[in-house]
Motif scaffolding. Structure first.
Motif, PDB file in Angstrom:
ATOM      1  N   ARG A 151       0.827  -1.208   0.000  1.00 11.66           N
ATOM      2  CA  ARG A 151       0.000   0.000   0.000  1.00 11.66           C
ATOM      3  C   ARG A 151       0.860   1.255   0.000  1.00 11.66           C
ATOM      4  NH1 ARG A 151      -5.398   0.886   3.656  1.00 11.66           N
ATOM      5  NH2 ARG A 151      -5.915   2.974   2.922  1.00 11.66           N
ATOM      6  N   LYS A 152       2.004   1.203   0.668  1.00 12.72           N
ATOM      7  CA  LYS A 152       2.899   2.356   0.702  1.00 12.72           C
ATOM      8  C   LYS A 152       3.434   2.691  -0.689  1.00 12.72           C
ATOM      9  CE  LYS A 152       2.930   3.685   4.974  1.00 12.72           C
ATOM     10  NZ  LYS A 152       2.474   5.059   5.340  1.00 12.72           N
ATOM     11  N   PHE A 153       3.522   1.671  -1.562  1.00 10.38           N
ATOM     12  CA  PHE A 153       4.024   1.876  -2.914  1.00 10.38           C
ATOM     13  C   PHE A 153       2.889   2.041  -3.928  1.00 10.38           C
ATOM     14  CE2 PHE A 153       7.468  -0.367  -0.730  1.00 10.38           C
ATOM     15  CZ  PHE A 153       8.552   0.431  -1.069  1.00 10.38           C
ATOM     16  N   ASN A 154       1.638   2.091  -3.430  1.00 12.59           N
ATOM     17  CA  ASN A 154       0.461   2.268  -4.286  1.00 12.59           C
ATOM     18  C   ASN A 154       0.309   1.161  -5.331  1.00 12.59           C
ATOM     19  OD1 ASN A 154      -0.590   4.811  -3.243  1.00 12.59           O
ATOM     20  ND2 ASN A 154       1.244   5.740  -4.115  1.00 12.59           N
ATOM     21  N   VAL A 155       0.699  -0.044  -4.993  1.00 16.10           N
ATOM     22  CA  VAL A 155       0.556  -1.167  -5.927  1.00 16.10           C
ATOM     23  C   VAL A 155      -0.289  -2.289  -5.330  1.00 16.10           C
ATOM     24  CG1 VAL A 155       2.691  -0.704  -7.183  1.00 16.10           C
ATOM     25  CG2 VAL A 155       2.749  -2.176  -5.161  1.00 16.10           C
ATOM     26  N   LYS A 159      -6.553  -0.340  -2.382  1.00 17.77           N
ATOM     27  CA  LYS A 159      -6.699   1.044  -2.813  1.00 17.77           C
ATOM     28  C   LYS A 159      -7.682   1.109  -3.984  1.00 17.77           C
ATOM     29  CE  LYS A 159      -2.854   3.493  -1.036  1.00 17.77           C
ATOM     30  NZ  LYS A 159      -2.207   4.792  -1.171  1.00 17.77           N
ATOM     31  N   GLU A 160      -8.458   2.186  -4.031  1.00 20.04           N
ATOM     32  CA  GLU A 160      -9.438   2.346  -5.104  1.00 20.04           C
ATOM     33  C   GLU A 160      -8.713   2.582  -6.432  1.00 20.04           C
ATOM     34  OE1 GLU A 160     -12.656   1.995  -5.059  1.00 20.04           O
ATOM     35  OE2 GLU A 160     -12.838   1.646  -2.893  1.00 20.04           O
ATOM     36  N   VAL A 161      -9.165   1.893  -7.487  1.00 21.75           N
ATOM     37  CA  VAL A 161      -8.544   2.028  -8.798  1.00 21.75           C
ATOM     38  C   VAL A 161      -9.626   2.216  -9.858  1.00 21.75           C
ATOM     39  CG1 VAL A 161      -8.524  -0.475  -9.204  1.00 21.75           C
ATOM     40  CG2 VAL A 161      -6.920   0.984 -10.436  1.00 21.75           C
ATOM     41  N   LYS A 162      -9.294   3.020 -10.867  1.00 23.59           N
ATOM     42  CA  LYS A 162     -10.189   3.215 -12.001  1.00 23.59           C
ATOM     43  C   LYS A 162      -9.402   2.999 -13.283  1.00 23.59           C
ATOM     44  CE  LYS A 162     -13.305   6.446  -9.668  1.00 23.59           C
ATOM     45  NZ  LYS A 162     -13.911   7.808  -9.672  1.00 23.59           N
ATOM     46  N   ILE A 163      -9.988   2.238 -14.212  1.00 31.31           N
ATOM     47  CA  ILE A 163      -9.328   1.912 -15.476  1.00 31.31           C
ATOM     48  C   ILE A 163     -10.040   2.670 -16.593  1.00 31.31           C
ATOM     49  CG2 ILE A 163      -8.502   0.060 -16.965  1.00 31.31           C
ATOM     50  CD1 ILE A 163      -7.548  -0.248 -14.123  1.00 31.31           C
ATOM     51  N   TYR A 164      -9.275   3.497 -17.303  1.00 29.13           N
ATOM     52  CA  TYR A 164      -9.835   4.263 -18.414  1.00 29.13           C
ATOM     53  C   TYR A 164      -9.268   3.745 -19.732  1.00 29.13           C
ATOM     54  CZ  TYR A 164     -11.356   7.622 -14.881  1.00 29.13           C
ATOM     55  OH  TYR A 164     -11.950   8.224 -13.796  1.00 29.13           O
ATOM     56  N   ASN A 169     -11.750   9.620 -21.445  1.00 25.30           N
ATOM     57  CA  ASN A 169     -12.409   9.596 -20.142  1.00 25.30           C
ATOM     58  C   ASN A 169     -13.438   8.480 -20.041  1.00 25.30           C
ATOM     59  OD1 ASN A 169     -11.015  11.828 -19.082  1.00 25.30           O
ATOM     60  ND2 ASN A 169     -12.380  13.251 -20.138  1.00 25.30           N
ATOM     61  N   ASN A 170     -13.325   7.495 -20.925  1.00 20.49           N
ATOM     62  CA  ASN A 170     -14.262   6.373 -20.903  1.00 20.49           C
ATOM     63  C   ASN A 170     -13.834   5.370 -19.836  1.00 20.49           C
ATOM     64  OD1 ASN A 170     -15.577   7.503 -23.141  1.00 20.49           O
ATOM     65  ND2 ASN A 170     -14.211   6.431 -24.573  1.00 20.49           N
ATOM     66  N   LEU A 171     -14.629   5.301 -18.782  1.00 26.63           N
ATOM     67  CA  LEU A 171     -14.318   4.397 -17.671  1.00 26.63           C
ATOM     68  C   LEU A 171     -14.630   2.960 -18.065  1.00 26.63           C
ATOM     69  CD1 LEU A 171     -13.431   4.151 -14.679  1.00 26.63           C
ATOM     70  CD2 LEU A 171     -15.844   4.366 -14.056  1.00 26.63           C
ATOM     71  N   ILE A 172     -13.607   2.096 -17.999  1.00 30.17           N
ATOM     72  CA  ILE A 172     -13.797   0.684 -18.335  1.00 30.17           C
ATOM     73  C   ILE A 172     -14.254  -0.108 -17.122  1.00 30.17           C
ATOM     74  CG2 ILE A 172     -12.676  -1.415 -19.186  1.00 30.17           C
ATOM     75  CD1 ILE A 172     -10.699   0.348 -20.657  1.00 30.17           C
ATOM     76  N   ALA A 173     -13.540   0.072 -16.011  1.00 29.68           N
ATOM     77  CA  ALA A 173     -13.862  -0.677 -14.795  1.00 29.68           C
ATOM     78  C   ALA A 173     -13.283   0.037 -13.589  1.00 29.68           C
ATOM     79  CB  ALA A 173     -13.314  -2.107 -14.886  1.00 29.68           C
ATOM     80  N   SER A 174     -13.734  -0.330 -12.415  1.00 28.86           N
ATOM     81  CA  SER A 174     -13.216   0.241 -11.177  1.00 28.86           C
ATOM     82  C   SER A 174     -13.353  -0.792 -10.070  1.00 28.86           C
ATOM     83  CB  SER A 174     -13.966   1.521 -10.805  1.00 28.86           C
ATOM     84  OG  SER A 174     -15.335   1.237 -10.563  1.00 28.86           O
ATOM     85  N   GLY A 175     -12.572  -0.632  -9.016  1.00 26.03           N
ATOM     86  CA  GLY A 175     -12.636  -1.566  -7.908  1.00 26.03           C
ATOM     87  C   GLY A 175     -11.525  -1.302  -6.911  1.00 26.03           C
ATOM     88  N   LYS A 176     -11.154  -2.335  -6.183  1.00 24.52           N
ATOM     89  CA  LYS A 176     -10.093  -2.218  -5.176  1.00 24.52           C
ATOM     90  C   LYS A 176      -8.904  -3.089  -5.585  1.00 24.52           C
ATOM     91  CE  LYS A 176     -12.977  -1.023  -1.224  1.00 24.52           C
ATOM     92  NZ  LYS A 176     -13.323  -1.342   0.185  1.00 24.52           N
ATOM     93  N   VAL A 177      -7.719  -2.471  -5.568  1.00 21.69           N
ATOM     94  CA  VAL A 177      -6.507  -3.145  -6.037  1.00 21.69           C
ATOM     95  C   VAL A 177      -6.147  -4.331  -5.137  1.00 21.69           C
ATOM     96  CG1 VAL A 177      -4.051  -2.889  -6.534  1.00 21.69           C
ATOM     97  CG2 VAL A 177      -5.612  -1.011  -7.002  1.00 21.69           C
ATOM     98  N   LEU A 178      -5.798  -5.438  -5.774  1.00 23.51           N
ATOM     99  CA  LEU A 178      -5.187  -6.563  -5.072  1.00 23.51           C
ATOM    100  C   LEU A 178      -3.685  -6.511  -5.251  1.00 23.51           C
ATOM    101  CD1 LEU A 178      -7.533  -9.557  -5.998  1.00 23.51           C
ATOM    102  CD2 LEU A 178      -7.364  -8.391  -3.797  1.00 23.51           C
ATOM    103  N   VAL A 209      -5.789   4.877 -12.814  1.00 21.08           N
ATOM    104  CA  VAL A 209      -5.745   5.875 -11.752  1.00 21.08           C
ATOM    105  C   VAL A 209      -5.945   5.177 -10.422  1.00 21.08           C
ATOM    106  CG1 VAL A 209      -6.788   7.958 -10.797  1.00 21.08           C
ATOM    107  CG2 VAL A 209      -6.667   7.665 -13.268  1.00 21.08           C
ATOM    108  N   VAL A 210      -4.964   5.297  -9.516  1.00 22.07           N
ATOM    109  CA  VAL A 210      -5.036   4.689  -8.192  1.00 22.07           C
ATOM    110  C   VAL A 210      -5.175   5.782  -7.146  1.00 22.07           C
ATOM    111  CG1 VAL A 210      -3.858   3.234  -6.489  1.00 22.07           C
ATOM    112  CG2 VAL A 210      -3.650   2.724  -8.927  1.00 22.07           C
ATOM    113  N   GLU A 211      -6.128   5.600  -6.240  1.00 23.06           N
ATOM    114  CA  GLU A 211      -6.323   6.577  -5.172  1.00 23.06           C
ATOM    115  C   GLU A 211      -5.107   6.621  -4.255  1.00 23.06           C
ATOM    116  OE1 GLU A 211      -9.038   7.095  -1.131  1.00 23.06           O
ATOM    117  OE2 GLU A 211      -9.545   5.577  -2.616  1.00 23.06           O
TER     118      GLU A 211
END
Length: 212
Positions: A151-155, A159-164, A169-178, A209-211
């Motif tokens: 989590r400290k390395f944002n990988v 963490k909330e993630v959005k895939i464009y 700006n077309n959002l493909i998917a979103s969720g929580k990073v594993l 995009v990762v929160e």
């Protein structure tokens, strides 16, 4: 990966350097944290050995002992607060247990008499056994500690993630990073009562995009 229910094949081919770097850094942090959390044990044992040999307990030794106690208390407090920020005390407990085992192992080499060195292989054997056994019997705790590091390395680590799509700006998917590997980003999404696992390629014109 076992705890999260997925497997990143490509990570063990393309991500070997990152894997080694991550665990090398984690090992250094763990060792340093061990000295901060329980360094007073080493100081106390050194003072005891000096006292047995000289029969003296100097003021400098007393100051060093109390200073190490104060540092340990402060570091325990910081680690406890950090663990609360993840809403899980497992991070604190797991690090404390690992640190305590490491310091006990190191302290076994501080001996009073040379004759004690004949049995000095026993702590090494116990240390190896405990080091390999603890993760096997507490995989959930190990996974949470690794999550905190990722989590400290944002990988990783929820963490909330959005895939464009590309730069659009077309959002493909979103969720929580594993986990974010060199070629794929693995994450979960919730749809009602159903929980889905996704794996999206990171080199296929996607914008991630990762929160923070």
């Amino acid at each position: 990966m076992y705890e999260k229910g997925f497997f990143s094949y490509e990570f063990f081919v393309d991500g070997v350097v990152g894997l080694k770097s991550f665990f090398f850094a984690a090992a250094i942090v763990t060792v340093l944290l061990s000295f901060y959390l329980f360094g007073f044990i080493l100081v106390a044992k050194n003072i005891y050995v000096d006292y047995v040999k000289t029969g003296a307990f100097s003021w400098a030794a007393r100051f060093a002992l109390w200073a190490s106690f104060a540092l340990a208390a402060f570091m325990h407090y910081l680690l406890f607060i950090l663990s609360l920020s993840y809403d899980d005390l497992v991070v604190y407990k797991a690090n404390v247990v690992m640190a305590f085992v490491i310091i006990l192992y190191v302290s076994s080499f501080i001996i009073v008499r040379k004759s004690e060195s004949a049995t000095n292989w026993i702590p090494s054997a116990v240390f190896l056994f405990v080091s390999f056994s603890l993760p096997l019997f507490s995989m959930d705790s190990v996974a949470k500690v690794i999550d905190a590091g990722l989590r400290k390395f944002n990988v990783g680590a929820n963490k909330e993630v959005k895939i464009y799509e590309g730069t659009n700006n077309n959002l493909i998917a979103s969720g929580k990073v594993l986990f974010w590997s060199p070629d794929f980003i693995y994450f979960t999404s919730q749809d009602g009562e159903n929980n889905y696992l996704h794996a999206y390629p990171t080199k296929n014109g996607t914008h991630i995009v990762v929160e923070r």
